[in-house]
Motif scaffolding. Structure first.
Motif, PDB file in Angstrom:
ATOM      1  N   GLN A 215       0.839  -1.190   0.000  1.00 19.51           N
ATOM      2  CA  GLN A 215       0.000   0.000   0.000  1.00 19.51           C
ATOM      3  C   GLN A 215       0.880   1.247   0.000  1.00 19.51           C
ATOM      4  O   GLN A 215       1.838   1.333   0.757  1.00 19.51           O
ATOM      5  CB  GLN A 215      -0.891   0.016   1.245  1.00 19.51           C
ATOM      6  N   PRO A 216       0.589   2.241  -0.848  1.00 20.09           N
ATOM      7  CA  PRO A 216       1.364   3.475  -0.808  1.00 20.09           C
ATOM      8  C   PRO A 216       1.126   4.224   0.499  1.00 20.09           C
ATOM      9  O   PRO A 216       0.069   4.103   1.111  1.00 20.09           O
ATOM     10  CB  PRO A 216       0.842   4.263  -2.013  1.00 20.09           C
ATOM     11  N   ALA A 217       2.119   4.999   0.903  1.00 18.34           N
ATOM     12  CA  ALA A 217       1.959   5.803   2.116  1.00 18.34           C
ATOM     13  C   ALA A 217       0.935   6.918   1.905  1.00 18.34           C
ATOM     14  O   ALA A 217       0.268   7.349   2.848  1.00 18.34           O
ATOM     15  CB  ALA A 217       3.305   6.399   2.517  1.00 18.34           C
ATOM     16  N   ALA A 218       0.811   7.381   0.680  1.00 19.33           N
ATOM     17  CA  ALA A 218      -0.135   8.464   0.380  1.00 19.33           C
ATOM     18  C   ALA A 218      -0.539   8.397  -1.077  1.00 19.33           C
ATOM     19  O   ALA A 218       0.259   8.008  -1.940  1.00 19.33           O
ATOM     20  CB  ALA A 218       0.487   9.818   0.693  1.00 19.33           C
ATOM     21  N   GLN A 219      -1.785   8.767  -1.357  1.00 23.04           N
ATOM     22  CA  GLN A 219      -2.277   8.919  -2.722  1.00 23.04           C
ATOM     23  C   GLN A 219      -2.952  10.280  -2.826  1.00 23.04           C
ATOM     24  O   GLN A 219      -3.875  10.580  -2.067  1.00 23.04           O
ATOM     25  CB  GLN A 219      -3.272   7.820  -3.089  1.00 23.04           C
ATOM     26  N   LEU A 220      -2.472  11.097  -3.745  1.00 20.10           N
ATOM     27  CA  LEU A 220      -3.048  12.424  -3.951  1.00 20.10           C
ATOM     28  C   LEU A 220      -3.581  12.548  -5.370  1.00 20.10           C
ATOM     29  O   LEU A 220      -3.022  11.966  -6.301  1.00 20.10           O
ATOM     30  CB  LEU A 220      -1.998  13.504  -3.700  1.00 20.10           C
ATOM     31  N   THR A 221      -4.642  13.317  -5.502  1.00 20.64           N
ATOM     32  CA  THR A 221      -5.288  13.507  -6.800  1.00 20.64           C
ATOM     33  C   THR A 221      -5.325  14.995  -7.120  1.00 20.64           C
ATOM     34  O   THR A 221      -5.603  15.824  -6.248  1.00 20.64           O
ATOM     35  CB  THR A 221      -6.723  12.947  -6.771  1.00 20.64           C
ATOM     36  N   ALA A 222      -5.038  15.314  -8.381  1.00 19.61           N
ATOM     37  CA  ALA A 222      -5.103  16.706  -8.849  1.00 19.61           C
ATOM     38  C   ALA A 222      -5.932  16.771 -10.117  1.00 19.61           C
ATOM     39  O   ALA A 222      -6.004  15.804 -10.895  1.00 19.61           O
ATOM     40  CB  ALA A 222      -3.703  17.264  -9.102  1.00 19.61           C
ATOM     41  N   TRP A 223      -6.540  17.929 -10.324  1.00 22.13           N
ATOM     42  CA  TRP A 223      -7.358  18.190 -11.511  1.00 22.13           C
ATOM     43  C   TRP A 223      -6.815  19.455 -12.146  1.00 22.13           C
ATOM     44  O   TRP A 223      -6.709  20.485 -11.496  1.00 22.13           O
ATOM     45  CB  TRP A 223      -8.815  18.366 -11.086  1.00 22.13           C
ATOM     46  N   ALA A 224      -6.466  19.359 -13.432  1.00 23.89           N
ATOM     47  CA  ALA A 224      -5.826  20.501 -14.092  1.00 23.89           C
ATOM     48  C   ALA A 224      -6.546  20.844 -15.387  1.00 23.89           C
ATOM     49  O   ALA A 224      -6.980  19.957 -16.131  1.00 23.89           O
ATOM     50  CB  ALA A 224      -4.363  20.192 -14.389  1.00 23.89           C
ATOM     51  N   ALA A 225      -6.672  22.140 -15.651  1.00 24.30           N
ATOM     52  CA  ALA A 225      -7.202  22.618 -16.924  1.00 24.30           C
ATOM     53  C   ALA A 225      -6.041  22.831 -17.879  1.00 24.30           C
ATOM     54  O   ALA A 225      -5.030  23.443 -17.503  1.00 24.30           O
ATOM     55  CB  ALA A 225      -7.965  23.920 -16.718  1.00 24.30           C
ATOM     56  N   VAL A 226      -6.180  22.329 -19.109  1.00 22.89           N
ATOM     57  CA  VAL A 226      -5.106  22.476 -20.096  1.00 22.89           C
ATOM     58  C   VAL A 226      -5.682  23.076 -21.376  1.00 22.89           C
ATOM     59  O   VAL A 226      -6.822  22.778 -21.750  1.00 22.89           O
ATOM     60  CB  VAL A 226      -4.405  21.131 -20.392  1.00 22.89           C
ATOM     61  N   PHE A 256     -16.899  18.725 -23.770  1.00 20.92           N
ATOM     62  CA  PHE A 256     -18.260  18.233 -23.983  1.00 20.92           C
ATOM     63  C   PHE A 256     -18.545  17.010 -23.120  1.00 20.92           C
ATOM     64  O   PHE A 256     -19.645  16.867 -22.575  1.00 20.92           O
ATOM     65  CB  PHE A 256     -18.488  17.899 -25.460  1.00 20.92           C
ATOM     66  N   ALA A 257     -17.563  16.129 -22.970  1.00 20.35           N
ATOM     67  CA  ALA A 257     -17.744  14.961 -22.108  1.00 20.35           C
ATOM     68  C   ALA A 257     -18.076  15.388 -20.683  1.00 20.35           C
ATOM     69  O   ALA A 257     -18.988  14.845 -20.042  1.00 20.35           O
ATOM     70  CB  ALA A 257     -16.485  14.089 -22.125  1.00 20.35           C
ATOM     71  N   PRO A 266     -26.270  16.938 -11.853  1.00 24.00           N
ATOM     72  CA  PRO A 266     -25.991  18.283 -11.333  1.00 24.00           C
ATOM     73  C   PRO A 266     -25.524  18.290  -9.886  1.00 24.00           C
ATOM     74  O   PRO A 266     -24.955  19.291  -9.435  1.00 24.00           O
ATOM     75  CB  PRO A 266     -27.339  19.006 -11.494  1.00 24.00           C
ATOM     76  N   GLN A 267     -25.728  17.188  -9.173  1.00 24.29           N
ATOM     77  CA  GLN A 267     -25.255  17.126  -7.786  1.00 24.29           C
ATOM     78  C   GLN A 267     -23.732  17.007  -7.716  1.00 24.29           C
ATOM     79  O   GLN A 267     -23.132  17.240  -6.660  1.00 24.29           O
ATOM     80  CB  GLN A 267     -25.903  15.941  -7.048  1.00 24.29           C
ATOM     81  N   GLN A 268     -23.111  16.643  -8.827  1.00 23.22           N
ATOM     82  CA  GLN A 268     -21.655  16.555  -8.842  1.00 23.22           C
ATOM     83  C   GLN A 268     -21.052  17.908  -9.233  1.00 23.22           C
ATOM     84  O   GLN A 268     -21.559  18.601 -10.121  1.00 23.22           O
ATOM     85  CB  GLN A 268     -21.180  15.487  -9.833  1.00 23.22           C
ATOM     86  N   ARG A 269     -19.951  18.231  -8.585  1.00 21.59           N
ATOM     87  CA  ARG A 269     -19.239  19.463  -8.924  1.00 21.59           C
ATOM     88  C   ARG A 269     -18.125  19.133  -9.913  1.00 21.59           C
ATOM     89  O   ARG A 269     -17.210  18.375  -9.593  1.00 21.59           O
ATOM     90  CB  ARG A 269     -18.650  20.104  -7.667  1.00 21.59           C
ATOM     91  N   VAL A 270     -18.226  19.672 -11.116  1.00 18.65           N
ATOM     92  CA  VAL A 270     -17.231  19.419 -12.167  1.00 18.65           C
ATOM     93  C   VAL A 270     -16.318  20.638 -12.246  1.00 18.65           C
ATOM     94  O   VAL A 270     -16.741  21.705 -12.695  1.00 18.65           O
ATOM     95  CB  VAL A 270     -17.907  19.166 -13.522  1.00 18.65           C
ATOM     96  N   PRO A 271     -15.063  20.520 -11.812  1.00 22.12           N
ATOM     97  CA  PRO A 271     -14.199  21.704 -11.730  1.00 22.12           C
ATOM     98  C   PRO A 271     -13.703  22.198 -13.092  1.00 22.12           C
ATOM     99  O   PRO A 271     -13.433  21.400 -13.990  1.00 22.12           O
ATOM    100  CB  PRO A 271     -13.007  21.209 -10.889  1.00 22.12           C
ATOM    101  N   LEU A 272     -13.606  23.466 -13.235  1.00 30.91           N
ATOM    102  CA  LEU A 272     -12.800  24.153 -14.242  1.00 30.91           C
ATOM    103  C   LEU A 272     -13.216  23.956 -15.691  1.00 30.91           C
ATOM    104  O   LEU A 272     -12.706  24.644 -16.576  1.00 30.91           O
ATOM    105  CB  LEU A 272     -11.314  23.729 -14.112  1.00 30.91           C
ATOM    106  N   TYR A 273     -14.127  23.047 -16.006  1.00 30.70           N
ATOM    107  CA  TYR A 273     -14.322  22.612 -17.388  1.00 30.70           C
ATOM    108  C   TYR A 273     -14.910  23.694 -18.284  1.00 30.70           C
ATOM    109  O   TYR A 273     -14.720  23.660 -19.515  1.00 30.70           O
ATOM    110  CB  TYR A 273     -15.226  21.377 -17.425  1.00 30.70           C
ATOM    111  N   GLN A 274     -15.655  24.644 -17.724  1.00 29.80           N
ATOM    112  CA  GLN A 274     -16.371  25.607 -18.568  1.00 29.80           C
ATOM    113  C   GLN A 274     -15.451  26.561 -19.305  1.00 29.80           C
ATOM    114  O   GLN A 274     -15.837  27.134 -20.328  1.00 29.80           O
ATOM    115  CB  GLN A 274     -17.371  26.390 -17.715  1.00 29.80           C
TER     116      GLN A 274
END
Length: 475
Positions: A215-226, A256-257, A266-274
């Protein structure tokens, strides 16, 4: 046929030979593209019973369709409409046979749900890294039969790379016991890898020995706009340099996806996509500490922002936020289904050529089919895109599929081959793509595949009509 059914009832119990009632769960494919009709659904409880069923079917010349969770996307695990095929369901064979901590392996039966493997490994202090959207219902036997991929192929490989041994019932009803779990065994042909990815056309996988990881000591997730796919590829290169083996996930999602997720969930928050054409989801697994992982991530994103390949980014502050980000990614397929009928493509292309493929193929489709909508997302880190085509917003989606599916497939598959790719990355061939393989696969490769099929299944009884086309008798 009645004599065969009576024999099967004696072999495994009448309650496990289903001929009446609602069998749609076994006869419908997951996407509801096809519905067949089985002679019976047979549910053996152990490997010896599987072997006995196969022997009985071989004697009578009845073909067998092996089935796990029936979550496949290429119509590879449901019967045809003849009413003469046996569906052999492995759902009763779901035991975890052994966890070998010192060898970092787990031996499980083919009907074990993928999520159960993950949880069993975690409870033992290990990681089983195969992860995909259907993990709550797909089985490890099905995963191996299609060489499933998922979101962590970048670091751990496909199902084939995670498998060290198999137990298989051959087309003759013999049992090959190859569950040793050895990482080195150079004593001839690699039979394990032959059966992995064969979609039940050579034999029936009944158990497997799979790799485990610490098991990893830590798992981090990032979301980036490109700003572009070229920038996403640049970010991938930077992530390789700065995170090394810690980079375990790199997903790309088109605007579009993501808009479909925002529309239908709509209950989900979709970051940065607009405000950006593409977003990237990254995962960093660190063996040192969360502080070390976060420092690495922040340094990577700061550099990417400076270079302009990222315009904005967020790093999940806790596990709940990370799960929410991954849930957005996993919801794209469901949101697309909510939007209406569509044409799916599971393709692989060298990462360096993906931006040009998407740019040119998007333009080609839009020029040939006005109003067509493109749902682009997938595992950019390993070159696997889910390049899906949605019907125009106005009009009848069913009519669109009837009129345009073959045309769309030809345009996309021709473009895939022109860019050095494959028309199936992780979903398999099944019956949906078996005809296309004749055009896009090397004739030499197809001839070798037919030779293997003939050698291992001379009666053509194992999942016929899938993966490779052969004659009904004598090839």
């Amino acid at each position: 046929m009645q004599a065969l059914l009576d024999n099967l009832r004696q072999l495994i119990g009448a309650q496990h030979v289903l001929t009446d009632g609602d069998l749609s769960a076994y006869e419908h494919d997951w996407r509801k593209r096809s519905r067949g009709k089985s002679l019976a659904v047979v549910r053996p409880g152990n490997t010896a019973e599987v072997a006995a069923v196969v022997k009985a079917c071989a004697v009578t010349g009845v073909s067998i369709v092996p089935q796990g969770g029936n979550t496949g996307l290429v119509v590879g695990s449901t019967p045809d409409d003849s009413g003469t095929q046996i569906v052999l369901s492995l759902q009763r064979m779901h035991a975890v046979r052994a966890v070998d901590a010192a060898n970092l392996t787990m031996t499980v039966e083919a009907g074990c749900i993928l999520q159960s493997l993950q949880e069993t490994a975690a409870n033992a202090g290990f990681l089983f890294p195969l992860s995909l959207g259907a993990e709550g219902s797909c089985t490890i036997g099905g995963n191996l039969s299609t060489n499933a991929g998922g979101t962590q192929v970048l670091r751990y490989g496909n199902a084939r790379e995670l498998c060290l041994g198999l137990e298989v019932v051959t087309a003759h009803g013999e049992i090959w016991s190859g569950l040793s779990g050895l990482r080195k065994d150079n004593t001839g042909y690699d039979l394990r890898n032959l059966f992995v990815g064969s979609e039940g056309t050579l034999g029936i996988i009944t158990a497997a020995t799979m790799k485990l990881y610490p098991q990893p000591a830590a798992q981090l997730t990032a979301w980036a706009a490109v700003p572009s796919l070229e920038d996403a590829v640049t970010l991938l290169g930077l992530a390789h340099q700065h995170l090394g083996a810690g980079l375990t996930g790199f997903e790309v999602m088109g605007q579009f996806a993501l808009s479909l997720v925002a529309k239908h969930y709509p209950q989900q928050r979709v970051p940065l996509y607009q405000d950006t054409p593409w977003c990237v989801l990254l995962e960093n697994s660190d063996n040192e500490s969360e502080t070390h992982a976060r420092t690495q991530f922040e340094s990577l994103l700061e550099l990417a922002l400076e270079q302009g390949c990222v315009t904005d980014a967020v790093v999940a502050e806790n596990l709940a936020q990370a799960h929410a980000l991954w849930h957005v990614r996993e919801s794209i397929s469901l949101a697309q289904a909510e939007e209406g009928l569509n044409i799916k493509h599971d393709i692989s292309i060298p990462v360096s050529r993906i931006p040009e493929f998407v740019r040119s193929t998007d333009a080609l489709l839009q020029a040939n089919i006005p109003g067509v909508r493109l749902v682009n997302f997938g595992h950019l880190g390993d070159g696997n895109l889910h390049y899906n085509v949605q019907a125009p917003a106005e009009g009848d989606p069913a009519q669109f599929l009837r009129a345009q599916e073959e045309r769309v497939n030809t345009l996309v598959f021709d473009a895939v081959i022109a860019h050095g790719g494959s028309i199936s990355a992780e979903h398999g061939v099944g019956s949906l793509k078996v005809g296309h393989l004749e055009h896009y696969k090397s004739p030499v490769a197809l001839e070798m595949m037919r030779g293997i099929k003939q050698a291992l299944d001379p009666q053509n009884l194992m999942n016929p009509g899938r993966v490779v086309q052969v004659g009904n008798a004598g090839f």
